[in-house]
Design a protein around this motif. Structure first.
Motif, PDB file in Angstrom:
ATOM      1  N   VAL A 165      -4.041 -98.308  31.141  1.00 47.89           N
ATOM      2  CA  VAL A 165      -2.807 -98.339  31.413  1.00 47.89           C
ATOM      3  C   VAL A 165      -2.429 -98.866  33.027  1.00 47.89           C
ATOM      4  O   VAL A 165      -3.216 -99.020  33.624  1.00 47.89           O
ATOM      5  CB  VAL A 165      -2.389 -96.771  31.183  1.00 47.89           C
ATOM      6  N   LEU A 166      -0.973 -99.223  32.970  1.00 49.19           N
ATOM      7  CA  LEU A 166      -0.624 -99.705  34.173  1.00 49.19           C
ATOM      8  C   LEU A 166       0.136 -98.643  35.177  1.00 49.19           C
ATOM      9  O   LEU A 166       1.101 -98.015  34.514  1.00 49.19           O
ATOM     10  CB  LEU A 166       0.248-100.821  34.198  1.00 49.19           C
ATOM     11  N   LEU A 167      -0.146 -98.457  36.378  1.00 54.18           N
ATOM     12  CA  LEU A 167       0.444 -97.817  37.179  1.00 54.18           C
ATOM     13  C   LEU A 167       1.151 -98.574  38.461  1.00 54.18           C
ATOM     14  O   LEU A 167       0.523 -99.116  38.932  1.00 54.18           O
ATOM     15  CB  LEU A 167      -0.596 -96.422  37.802  1.00 54.18           C
ATOM     16  N   TYR A 168       2.468 -98.103  38.511  1.00 55.08           N
ATOM     17  CA  TYR A 168       3.241 -99.453  39.414  1.00 55.08           C
ATOM     18  C   TYR A 168       4.087 -98.839  40.202  1.00 55.08           C
ATOM     19  O   TYR A 168       4.938 -97.724  39.521  1.00 55.08           O
ATOM     20  CB  TYR A 168       3.689-100.588  38.565  1.00 55.08           C
ATOM     21  N   ASP A 169       4.667 -99.005  41.499  1.00 56.06           N
ATOM     22  CA  ASP A 169       5.762 -98.454  41.862  1.00 56.06           C
ATOM     23  C   ASP A 169       6.776 -99.547  42.095  1.00 56.06           C
ATOM     24  O   ASP A 169       6.489-100.679  41.940  1.00 56.06           O
ATOM     25  CB  ASP A 169       5.364 -97.989  43.246  1.00 56.06           C
ATOM     26  N   ILE A 170       8.114 -98.974  42.325  1.00 65.01           N
ATOM     27  CA  ILE A 170       9.397 -99.562  42.296  1.00 65.01           C
ATOM     28  C   ILE A 170       9.680-100.407  43.559  1.00 65.01           C
ATOM     29  O   ILE A 170      10.326 -99.815  44.589  1.00 65.01           O
ATOM     30  CB  ILE A 170      10.454 -99.086  41.686  1.00 65.01           C
TER      31      ILE A 170
END
Length: 468
Positions: A165-170
């Motif tokens: 799964v993908l964990l990403y910040d804005i």
């Protein structure tokens, strides 16, 4: 019973259509909003996205924060120009996190994205548990606000890789056009040369961001939760807004290169200081008549709240000296707003973004030659066509000191619009099944820089007090 060929064909067509509809539904991305305590959660939904289900699950404790979030979504749905059509499926309760993690029937976890923007003290735990449960996560900055929780974030990224799964910040500031063009011109060696190394006193890269507690968002004065002023919950400015600035330093100076936080980063100095706020000012932005008990530790003279919202980090990134600083004021003078200053110093030219009164408080990019103007002018004529391929219509205009970069209006978007840009890019990564190889190590490098800088700033402050 015998079925005629025509009826059989119709039944088969209906079955195929039903299966195709089910397949299309399974291919849809499903948004989930978790505990939306900050208005950035709503900004992710300011536009619609192709391939994203219009029904959004919301899990939150009941209270004014989730209601403000839902009001903003309603505002987007009912605006006269290009209205959205989101449907919010809301669960309210103290067990909201457990409910979200257990709601197997709501959506396919692998096709679900949990949007997080709220209380930062809780966010790292939310991320860790949500990733472990098999959801994708798109989180507002900062993902972590203390050095003590950094390893939790590191573990969450490892779990994300394991669970696919993908964990990403804005990181919205990557989509500000003046910053994009600063990066583009820095990659034109005939114009910029190479990046200077700089010194602590004269860094090669400086970025300063000025923000305001009292501000207008989407046409109305923003109501902030009381905990926004509590650094134990929101985080100090040095680990909050500086996240953007540290990200930009990495993204511009070493584009698409992997940063190793254990080898490539060395802190030089860090400091933090407060913004003072009266009770009446606090009430104006929170609608609360008194300071809550958890803020009384930061109140002096019974009526002045001191918020450690300001910070400065001076550090080296692969030997390049950089300085980032964030300043929070209570309210901007009439007709002004948040501002940004940035300089990248090259061996042939400096690239400077200014956003003051002279620029009508709009970010404006300048190119200032180190050597002869004539040499830089020749270099610009050579480099400009390459930039114009990506950004048609961009030009440069000679001014008293260097050149102003003229940017067509079509490229100028509001900060609010950048949230849609980040979400769109994230959806591209989700479709591809992975982030660019450099993104995860660089997120860790960024948060290592900010959290370690906070520790250094606290030590520096304690040492200063002890020697008085």
């Amino acid at each position: 019973m015998k079925i005629s060929p025509i009826v059989g064909s119709l039944l088969l067509a209906a079955l195929i259509a039903a299966c195709q509809s089910k397949k299309n539904e399974d291919d849809m991305i499903h948004l989930i909003t978790l505990d939306p305590g900050h208005f950035h959660a709503a900004l992710v939904q300011k536009t619609m996205f192709e391939g994203v289900d219009s029904t959004v699950q919301v899990y939150a404790p009941d209270g004014p924060e989730v209601q403000l979030h839902l009001e903003k979504i309603t505002g987007y749905n009912t605006r006269s120009e290009d209205p959205t059509h989101w449907h919010e499926d809301v669960y309210l309760g103290t067990d909201f996190l457990d409910k979200m993690l257990a709601d197997e029937g709501k959506a396919n976890k692998a096709r679900s994205v949990v949007v997080m923007s709220g209380n930062n003290r809780l966010k790292t735990d939310y991320i860790q548990k949500t990733i472990a449960a098999g959801f994708n996560v798109l989180a507002d900055k900062p993902m972590v606000i203390s050095a003590g929780n950094f390893d939790k974030l590191k573990d969450a990224f490892a779990t994300a890789e394991k669970n696919k799964v993908l964990l990403y910040d804005i990181m919205t500031e990557r989509y500000e056009i003046s910053t994009l063009l600063q990066r583009e011109f820095s990659m034109q060696p005939e114009v910029f040369g190479t990046l200077e190394k700089g010194t602590p006193e004269n860094p090669a890269v400086t970025k300063e961001s000025v923000h305001h507690f009292y501000k207008n968002v989407s046409g109305s004065i923003l109501t902030r939760p009381s905990w926004f002023m509590d650094v134990a919950q929101q985080g100090e400015g040095i680990v909050d807004v500086t996240t953007h600035l540290v990200d930009l330093v990495q993204w511009e100076c070493f584009p698409e290169q992997t940063i190793d936080y254990q080898k490539d980063i060395a802190l030089t100095s860090a400091r933090h200081w407060t913004t003072d706020m009266t009770l009446s000012q606090f009430t104006a932005i929170t609608k609360q008549p008194a300071f809550p008990d958890y803020l009384k530790k930061d109140v002096v003279k019974d009526s002045v709240l001191r918020v450690y919202s300001n910070g400065e980090i001076n550090y080296q990134l692969r030997g390049v000296h950089a300085k980032v600083s964030v300043i929070w004021k209570y309210k901007a003078p009439e007709g002004t707003g948040d501002t940004h200053y940035s300089i990248m110093r090259g061996t042939k030219a400096n690239l400077i973004i200014r956003q003051g009164a002279e620029q009508q408080f709009k970010p404006t990019l300048y190119i200032e030659a180190i050597g002869k103007d004539a040499d830089t002018e020749t270099a610009l004529k050579t480099a400009l066509p390459a930039i114009q391929k990506t950004y048609p219509g961009v030009e440069v205009k000679k001014i008293a000191k260097g050149w102003e970069v003229i940017i067509p209006e079509k490229f100028k978007e509001s900060h609010e619009a950048h949230f849609g840009r980040v979400a769109g890019k994230y959806l591209e990564y989700l479709k591809a099944g992975s982030l660019p190889a450099w993104e995860v190590p660089n997120m860790l490098a960024k948060y290592h820089t900010t959290t370690q800088a906070l520790e250094l700033a606290k030590r520096t402050s304690a040492s200063s007090v002890a020697t008085r």
